[in-house]
Design an enzyme around this catalytic site. Sequence first.
Site: not given
Ligand code: IVH
Length: 685
Positions: A443, A438, A117, A115, A328, A113, A228, A422, A425
């Site tokens: 101005c 300002c 942010d 990740k 990451k 999946e 999500y 400024c 002016c």
């Molecule tokens: S699984 C750890 N899946 O990343 C327990 N986490 O840096 C299982 N996060 O605390 C988490 N996308 O909040 C999982 N596809 C994803 C995610 C994800 C973002 C977050 C999650 C976790 C944090 C860790």
Amino acid sequence: MSKEIFNKIQDLKKQILHHDRLYYNFDQPQISDHDYDLLYKKLKDLEDKHPAFKTKDSPTQKVPGEALDKFKKEAHSQMMLSLQNSYSKQEIKDFYERMKKLLDIDSPEFFMEPKLDGVAVELIYEKGFLTKALSRGDGKVGENITQNIKTIRGVPLQLNPMKTSSQKTPSLLEVRGEVIILKKDFKTINKQQEELGESLFANPRNLASGSLRQLDSKVTLKRPLYFYAHSLGSSKNFSVTNQKDFMEALKNLSLPCLLTSKKKLKSPYLSQLSNSLHHLLKYYDEINKLRHSLPFEIDGIVLKINSFEQQKRLGQTARSPRWAIAGKFHPEEAITQIEDIVLQVGRTGVITPVAVMKPVSLSGVTIRQASLHNFKEMSRKDIRPKDFVVIHRAGDVIPEVLKSLKEKRNKNSKPFKDPKNCPNCKEPLQQDGDYLRCKNILCSAIRERSLIHFASKGAMNIEFLGEKNIKKFHEWGWLTNFSSFYDLPNKDLTQQEGFGEKSFELLVKSLEKSKKTTLSKVIFALGIPHVGEQTAQKLAEKVLEKLSNKSCNLHAALSILQNLKEEELTEISDIGIVVAASLRDAFQNKKLIADLKNLHKKGIYFVEEKKTTQLKGLQFVITGTFPLDRKDIKKSIEQKGGKVSSQVSKKTNHLLVGKNPGSKKQKAEKLNISQINWNEFKKLT
Ligand code: IVH
């Protein structure tokens, strides 16, 4: 030697905990995620080499963050963990091999999946109803943020199994996931913040987190948040055996997850199942390439063992599960040199330092300039003219100077001196919070920006006039104040280059069209410091209330605006003493008053405000007596996009409780439905 290592470990722990607090509790990170991960890795490596120095309170032994006191704290039924991070393909390979060995399987199956942010939250559904939502907090105890989560469109208040599926509503379902904000919304909101002279959000995650931490859920409601789902907490009567089926089940229950098939999200790529190392690595590259075209921020991928039974066998450490790893992405950064720091004057007089840099390419875009936001921020980061700097694109949209490379700095380098006057002016500047402003209403730089703002889409919407023409007409002295826009047809425009009969006609038409507007747009168009669209809307509502039986014209509205008392202003939910003072200054300004009277004479008029959307998607039930008539309360809710129903049901979002409430109150208590009093309701609207 060991003393030295011990001290180093102590120092790293202190630094990491400091940055954890800034990131998780104050939404004000001071270092990039990557730099944070490097600190973390240093600590982890040292502890692994010298296990005697590993203590229970180390950041490597706990989930970062803590629950804040301002919300009710509640324990999670199962720990909400963090993830192991990896930054190289080698680490992904090692993880794959480790899984093979620990499970004693040749090719274990992984669910892959993106990740997200965002901000981790847990939604708790009991008998199909959303009864509670908690933040992650320190993993054991989170903050109860139910009211704020309920404002997120797309989070179902009731689970809804699809008729075609065999999935039944589970009696308990704890779903974990991320709350995020789209890149485009982050950009819009930050632009509004900058225009209003308010602090900026560092990135979309920060904005999402700040929005969730609002004590007043009406602020959260205004922020376009999304949720999500990605993992499972406790559950009852919910029989899924692996991550893939779990995601499918969520989809059936109408919970948004990364399987949700939206064309925009290029969903076939987003989550996948595989048992080959080759695919795992390919997925990392593919998602990395795709990340900039996604509407939200992702910072890596997550690889999870698919089978729940295998996950259970692998178990967890104090901080993270053994069955998952985050791959990451490396931050996209570039190094360049600041050639100059120039000063820009905004329409509200805020002076913004802007770094002009040697052009550099960053994720496919050539970057030449980056806002340094304000002088306090610049001095905190110690950014100086001619510095070599690391830049990145915050939220993939705005280029940002992360830090300067002090080691490459010329010995004679000196910090940039805050301007006293400024740049346009030359009038003395005044400190206003983090900003220098300002305040000279004459101005010309402020006037030019104000004129551009006045004619812009969200304000008077004078469609034909672009920024370039406004600048030109201002320079020629044709545009001197707001009402002078409506004198343009008297000027000899057709004699100007590029301005034929057709353009003239279009200009006249768009000026005429702009004359019919709403009061909130006129107020917003004036560009009063701290008065954005929302505040203008609230203020207009107040004026309209007072105008109800009188003539609805600009002249009458102005006289009300001039006479509003400070208490009346601060009674309005978006207005505090700073905004009230700014409004008082504006409506006591003789020039502005004369300009507004002129606009009235030129035929600018307003019609009733259109419906707003503050209460969109919310259903209210009313019980008891109130300072206002029921009919008027209902009208006001409906005007703001909400619904009023006569019976409390599971679909009710809030019961509005007045004096001497009836039996609806008990029913709401039984169903665990939010109850709000008159003051809370007024805050919400
Ligand atoms: S699984 C750890 N899946 O990343 C327990 N986490 O840096 C299982 N996060 O605390 C988490 N996308 O909040 C999982 N596809 C994803 C995610 C994800 C973002 C977050 C999650 C976790 C944090 C860790």
